[in-house]
Structure formats: structure tokens, C-alpha cells
Design an enzyme around this catalytic site. Structure first.
Site, PDB file in Angstrom:
ATOM      1  N   TYR A 176      -3.305  -8.846  16.229  1.00 56.05           N
ATOM      2  CA  TYR A 176      -3.169  -7.862  15.147  1.00 56.05           C
ATOM      3  C   TYR A 176      -4.264  -6.797  15.227  1.00 56.05           C
ATOM      4  O   TYR A 176      -4.000  -5.595  15.137  1.00 56.05           O
ATOM      5  CB  TYR A 176      -3.230  -8.578  13.795  1.00 56.05           C
ATOM      6  N   VAL A 221      -4.939 -13.308   1.005  1.00 54.33           N
ATOM      7  CA  VAL A 221      -5.474 -14.440   0.253  1.00 54.33           C
ATOM      8  C   VAL A 221      -5.497 -14.183  -1.260  1.00 54.33           C
ATOM      9  O   VAL A 221      -5.228 -15.081  -2.053  1.00 54.33           O
ATOM     10  CB  VAL A 221      -6.874 -14.828   0.792  1.00 54.33           C
ATOM     11  N   SER A 238      -7.560  -0.764  10.412  1.00 48.23           N
ATOM     12  CA  SER A 238      -7.959  -2.076   9.890  1.00 48.23           C
ATOM     13  C   SER A 238      -9.378  -2.429  10.297  1.00 48.23           C
ATOM     14  O   SER A 238      -9.782  -2.237  11.448  1.00 48.23           O
ATOM     15  CB  SER A 238      -7.017  -3.152  10.429  1.00 48.23           C
ATOM     16  N   ASP A 277      -9.494 -15.783  12.853  1.00 54.92           N
ATOM     17  CA  ASP A 277     -10.247 -15.378  11.657  1.00 54.92           C
ATOM     18  C   ASP A 277     -11.636 -14.862  12.029  1.00 54.92           C
ATOM     19  O   ASP A 277     -12.241 -15.362  12.964  1.00 54.92           O
ATOM     20  CB  ASP A 277     -10.452 -16.613  10.769  1.00 54.92           C
ATOM     21  N   ASP A 324      13.759   1.834  10.966  1.00 56.12           N
ATOM     22  CA  ASP A 324      12.728   1.108  11.709  1.00 56.12           C
ATOM     23  C   ASP A 324      12.021   2.069  12.664  1.00 56.12           C
ATOM     24  O   ASP A 324      12.660   2.703  13.512  1.00 56.12           O
ATOM     25  CB  ASP A 324      13.413  -0.019  12.490  1.00 56.12           C
ATOM     26  N   ILE A 369       0.834  -1.206   0.000  1.00 50.66           N
ATOM     27  CA  ILE A 369       0.000   0.000   0.000  1.00 50.66           C
ATOM     28  C   ILE A 369       0.869   1.257   0.000  1.00 50.66           C
ATOM     29  O   ILE A 369       0.590   2.217  -0.718  1.00 50.66           O
ATOM     30  CB  ILE A 369      -0.991  -0.017   1.188  1.00 50.66           C
ATOM     31  N   SER A 391      -0.697  -8.873   9.235  1.00 48.18           N
ATOM     32  CA  SER A 391      -1.192 -10.245   9.113  1.00 48.18           C
ATOM     33  C   SER A 391      -1.782 -10.725  10.427  1.00 48.18           C
ATOM     34  O   SER A 391      -1.157 -10.592  11.487  1.00 48.18           O
ATOM     35  CB  SER A 391      -0.049 -11.170   8.697  1.00 48.18           C
ATOM     36  N   ARG A 439      -8.719 -20.771  10.237  1.00 44.96           N
ATOM     37  CA  ARG A 439      -7.556 -20.176  10.900  1.00 44.96           C
ATOM     38  C   ARG A 439      -7.949 -19.544  12.225  1.00 44.96           C
ATOM     39  O   ARG A 439      -8.991 -18.885  12.308  1.00 44.96           O
ATOM     40  CB  ARG A 439      -7.003 -19.072  10.001  1.00 44.96           C
ATOM     41  N   THR A 488       8.744  -6.697   5.914  1.00 46.42           N
ATOM     42  CA  THR A 488       7.827  -7.263   4.910  1.00 46.42           C
ATOM     43  C   THR A 488       7.892  -6.498   3.588  1.00 46.42           C
ATOM     44  O   THR A 488       7.454  -7.016   2.564  1.00 46.42           O
ATOM     45  CB  THR A 488       6.362  -7.290   5.419  1.00 46.42           C
TER      46      THR A 488
HETATM   47  C1  UD1 Z   1      -6.729  -8.755   5.967  1.00 50.75           C
HETATM   48  C2  UD1 Z   1      -5.370  -8.108   5.976  1.00 50.75           C
HETATM   49  C3  UD1 Z   1      -5.204  -7.282   7.182  1.00 50.75           C
HETATM   50  C4  UD1 Z   1      -6.327  -6.282   7.216  1.00 50.75           C
HETATM   51  C5  UD1 Z   1      -7.640  -7.029   7.257  1.00 50.75           C
HETATM   52  C6  UD1 Z   1      -8.826  -6.120   7.272  1.00 50.75           C
HETATM   53  C7  UD1 Z   1      -3.578  -9.218   4.784  1.00 50.75           C
HETATM   54  C8  UD1 Z   1      -2.481 -10.219   4.825  1.00 50.75           C
HETATM   55  N1  UD1 Z   1      -4.323  -9.119   5.895  1.00 50.75           N
HETATM   56  O1  UD1 Z   1      -6.875  -9.719   7.002  1.00 50.75           O
HETATM   57  O2  UD1 Z   1      -3.985  -6.594   7.154  1.00 50.75           O
HETATM   58  O3  UD1 Z   1      -6.182  -5.453   8.326  1.00 50.75           O
HETATM   59  O4  UD1 Z   1      -7.725  -7.812   6.093  1.00 50.75           O
HETATM   60  O5  UD1 Z   1      -8.944  -5.435   6.101  1.00 50.75           O
HETATM   61  O6  UD1 Z   1      -3.743  -8.501   3.816  1.00 50.75           O
HETATM   62  N2  UD1 Z   1      -7.415 -17.622   3.537  1.00 50.75           N
HETATM   63  C9  UD1 Z   1      -7.547 -18.842   2.879  1.00 50.75           C
HETATM   64  N3  UD1 Z   1      -6.473 -19.349   2.256  1.00 50.75           N
HETATM   65  C10 UD1 Z   1      -5.246 -18.728   2.244  1.00 50.75           C
HETATM   66  C11 UD1 Z   1      -5.120 -17.475   2.913  1.00 50.75           C
HETATM   67  C12 UD1 Z   1      -6.231 -16.958   3.557  1.00 50.75           C
HETATM   68  O7  UD1 Z   1      -8.625 -19.457   2.890  1.00 50.75           O
HETATM   69  O8  UD1 Z   1      -4.307 -19.257   1.637  1.00 50.75           O
HETATM   70  C13 UD1 Z   1      -8.611 -17.052   4.190  1.00 50.75           C
HETATM   71  C14 UD1 Z   1      -8.390 -16.642   5.634  1.00 50.75           C
HETATM   72  O9  UD1 Z   1      -8.545 -17.728   6.514  1.00 50.75           O
HETATM   73  C15 UD1 Z   1      -9.480 -15.572   5.788  1.00 50.75           C
HETATM   74  C16 UD1 Z   1      -9.562 -14.944   4.404  1.00 50.75           C
HETATM   75  O10 UD1 Z   1      -8.951 -15.859   3.503  1.00 50.75           O
HETATM   76  O11 UD1 Z   1     -10.711 -16.160   6.108  1.00 50.75           O
HETATM   77  C17 UD1 Z   1      -8.838 -13.626   4.290  1.00 50.75           C
HETATM   78  O12 UD1 Z   1      -7.526 -13.803   4.813  1.00 50.75           O
HETATM   79  P1  UD1 Z   1      -6.385 -12.708   4.629  1.00 50.75           P
HETATM   80  O13 UD1 Z   1      -6.202 -12.384   3.205  1.00 50.75           O
HETATM   81  O14 UD1 Z   1      -5.190 -13.140   5.410  1.00 50.75           O
HETATM   82  O15 UD1 Z   1      -7.059 -11.408   5.237  1.00 50.75           O
HETATM   83  P2  UD1 Z   1      -7.681 -11.055   6.686  1.00 50.75           P
HETATM   84  O16 UD1 Z   1      -7.300 -12.044   7.722  1.00 50.75           O
HETATM   85  O17 UD1 Z   1      -9.132 -10.793   6.439  1.00 50.75           O
END
Ligand code: UD1
Length: 315
Positions: free
Chosen positions: A142, A186, A118, A274, A54, A13, A79, A271, A36
Site C-alpha cells: 500500500y 482503527v 499517505s 504495520d 472505475d 474523505i 488499507s 499486523r 469501498t
Molecule cells: C492508515 C490508513 C491509511 C493511511 C495511513 C497513513 C486506514 C484504513 N488506513 O493506515 O490509508 O494511508 O493511515 O495515514 O484508514 N489496529 C488495531 N486494531 C484494529 C485495527 C487496527 O490495533 O482493529 C492497529 C493497527 O495494527 C495499526 C493502527 O491500529 O497499528 C492503525 O491502523 P489503521 O487504522 O489500519 O491505520 P494505518 O495502518 O496506520
């Protein structure tokens, strides 16, 4: 002397905001510690005055803020699972770093700090869409850390009259989002894997949903938040999203069409930390800064897949 500081400038971002500022002919400084962020993300941003540093170190914050008028604070360990594995690191890089930055910003006479909040602050309260007046209910370390940053923003606006604006981002995606880490978002993970013919994993039943927000909308909201009159926005918190939700199963199917991936996903246990559903009410940002999305989800998804397709060989 730079007018704008972007923290996390080598991240997804941050580099996107810096790039748009430079495109508009603005003078920009960036800081990143590369935990990161990626050096490769700085390609094309050579006009930016870049500091490797930092924000958990006050001296780095002081250097970064010197002479700056407006800060976009994007640096974080973004994350949920990473924070579950190491809550202390998340606290250091999201909370301590934010406080250090605010202290330095105030000391340097910065006028405004725009903060990357967030949507995780809302947690799993069943109410949808999420409005800013809902009580926060953070679940993961987080979410707690990002919310603490928000509260510091508001406190600095109230107590020290530093102008601060919080944008609560909802699942941002698009070009430059790192697809290589276990902790990646994701959308980035699925794009990379499906384009490479690898099977993506869906945690849970795939019916969890998110308000996926294309990066250009987030950049747009930041620039509006930087320009809006102080009396309207200082100390405020507003959602930055599209106002539509989509499930992971739907995302998988759309990506299957766009990438040509033929197989099924694998399903694994949900997860820890979540949340189930996330959807924003974006009315307040409309009222306060005139925000509305400029790129819709299908178009954003197409652009994103095209970007990963072009860059796949470099990832
Ligand atoms: C994301 C952001 C976070 C932000 C939040 C709210 C990232 C890494 N995280 O968290 O910084 O504050 O949105 O906007 O950008 N999943 C799968 N398979 C995978 C990876 C993830 O099924 O391989 C699922 C996860 O379990 C979750 C969903 O996809 O249910 C979204 O996950 P993720 O992209 O990590 O985002 P958030 O946890 O929602």
C-alpha cells in the site's frame, strides 16, 4: 459544467470534500466504483454530478475529467492489510488508476490535481516527527502504491506542467469512515464496536502511536491546496496532520470514557506491514498553503463518537 472533480466521492474523505464544496456553492462532479465507497455516503450530495466508474479504465477517467478545472484525487484502496493480502488490486486501484487519471486530466486541460498521499510513505524510519525531506521508506505494498502516485504527480508537474499538489495524510478519522470492513481504520472500528458493547482488538502491545487527524482538517487542507498559487505549491509534497501523536492504548481509554464501554480490549499479534510510530511535522504545509488544524483531537474524537452513536442503527 462542474469545476471540481472528486474521485472516490462515495468514500469517507471524498464525500467530505464534495460536501464542503457543495456547501460553498461550487459545482462538483464525483466518481466512484463502489469497491469501498458506499451509496449511502452520497445521501446529501444530490447536487453533485455523479458518475459510477472505475479509474483503472481510461474511458472513465476521460469522462470524469471533461470540463474540469481542479481534481481532488481521493480514490484508493486505503488499507495496509488489504494490500498485504492483494498487492495487485492495490496497485491497480492506486497506481494504474492514478496514472490514468493524470493522463486524462492533462488531455482534458485540467489545471490542478490535488492528491491524497499517505504518511505510510515514511515507513518505520525512527526519526520523529516526519518531515517531507526524509527519504521515503515504504514497507507495505500500500505504501509503495501511494508513493508511486506521489511520484507520478511530481513527474506530471515537471514534465507536462500540470499543476499537482500532494498532501500526505496522517491517519484521518471522523464521520462517514466505514466501520464495517475488516480493513476499516482503527478509529472507526473501535467506535462502532465499543458503542455496540463489543470487545475491540489491539494488534501488538497498543503502544504504537499515530498522528490521528480529524477529517475537517483534511478537507480544509485540500481547499487551501486548491487555491494556493501554483509557483508555491505545484510539484510539492506536504504533510497533512495535527502534529501530535497518541497511542492506541490511550485512544482505547479515551473511547472508553466517551462510549461507556466497560471491558478491557483483547490483544493480538502485531499486523504485518504495520509501522510503530507516526507523527508529522506540519510546518511546511503552514508555509506553503497556510494550513493549521482547525479542529483539535479531543473535539474531533467527541464529534466522531457522537456521529457513530447516531448512526449505529444504520451501520
Ligand atoms: C492508515 C490508513 C491509511 C493511511 C495511513 C497513513 C486506514 C484504513 N488506513 O493506515 O490509508 O494511508 O493511515 O495515514 O484508514 N489496529 C488495531 N486494531 C484494529 C485495527 C487496527 O490495533 O482493529 C492497529 C493497527 O495494527 C495499526 C493502527 O491500529 O497499528 C492503525 O491502523 P489503521 O487504522 O489500519 O491505520 P494505518 O495502518 O496506520
Amino acid at each position: 459544467m462542474a469545476k471540481y472533480l472528486v474521485t472516490g466521492a462515495a468514500g469517507f474523505i471524498g464525500r467530505s470534500i464534495a460536501s464542503e464544496l457543495l456547501r460553498r456553492g461550487e459545482s462538483v462532479r464525483g466518481i466512484d466504483n463502489f469497491i469501498t465507497g458506499k451509496r449511502a455516503n452520497l445521501v446529501g450530495l444530490e447536487a453533485m454530478d455523479f458518475i459510477e466508474g472505475d479509474l483503472s479504465e481510461p474511458a472513465a477517467c476521460a469522462r470524469a475529467c471533461a470540463g474540469i478545472e481542479i481534481v481532488f484525487h481521493e480514490a484508493a484502496l486505503a488499507s495496509v492489510p488489504r494490500s498485504v493480502a492483494d498487492p495487485v488490486a492495490t496497485n491497480l486501484h492506486c497506481v494504474t488508476a492514478t496514472l490514468n487519471l493524470l493522463v486524462a486530466a492533462r488531455a482534458a486541460g485540467v489545471r490542478r490535481v490535488v492528491y491524497a498521499g499517505s504518511s505510510s510513505a515514511y515507513g518505520d524510519t525512527p526519526t520523529l516527527p516526519k518531515r517531507e525531506d526524509l527519504l521515503p521508506n515504504p514497507i507495505s505494498p500500500y505504501a509503495v502504491a501511494k508513493l508511486a502516485g506521489e511520484q507520478y504527480m511530481r513527474a506530471f508537474a515537471r514534465v507536462y506542467r500540470l499543476e499537482t499538489v500532494v498532501l500526505r495524510y496522517f491517519n484521518v478519522f471522523g464521520p462517514y469512515q466505514d466501520p464495517t470492513s475488516h480493513y476499516s481504520g482503527v478509529m472507526a472500528l473501535f467506535c462502532r464496536k465499543m458503542l455496540a458493547g463489543e470487545q475491540p482488538t489491539i494488534y501488538g502491545d497498543g503502544e504504537q502511536s499515530r498522528d490521528f487527524t480529524y477529517i475537517d482538517n483534511v478537507v480544509h487542507a485540500n481547499l487551501l491546496a486548491a487555491q494556493a498559487p501554483a509557483e508555491k505549491v505545484s510539484g510539492q509534497v506536504m504533510n497533512t496532520a495535527t502534529g501530535n501523536k497518541i497511542s492506541l492504548n490511550q485512544i482505547f481509554n479515551l473511547l472508553r470514557e466517551l462510549t461507556g464501554y466497560k471491558e478491557e480490549p483483547s490483544y493480538a499479534f502485531p499486523r504485518a506491514g504495520d509501522i510503530r510510530d507516526s507523527l508529522a511535522d506540519i510546518q511546511l504545509a503552514g508555509e506553503l498553503i497556510g494550513y493549521k488544524p482547525i479542529v483539535d483531537f479531543p473535539e474531533g474524537l467527541r464529534r466522531t463518537v457522537d456521529w457513530y452513536r447516531t448512526c449505529q442503527t444504520n451501520i
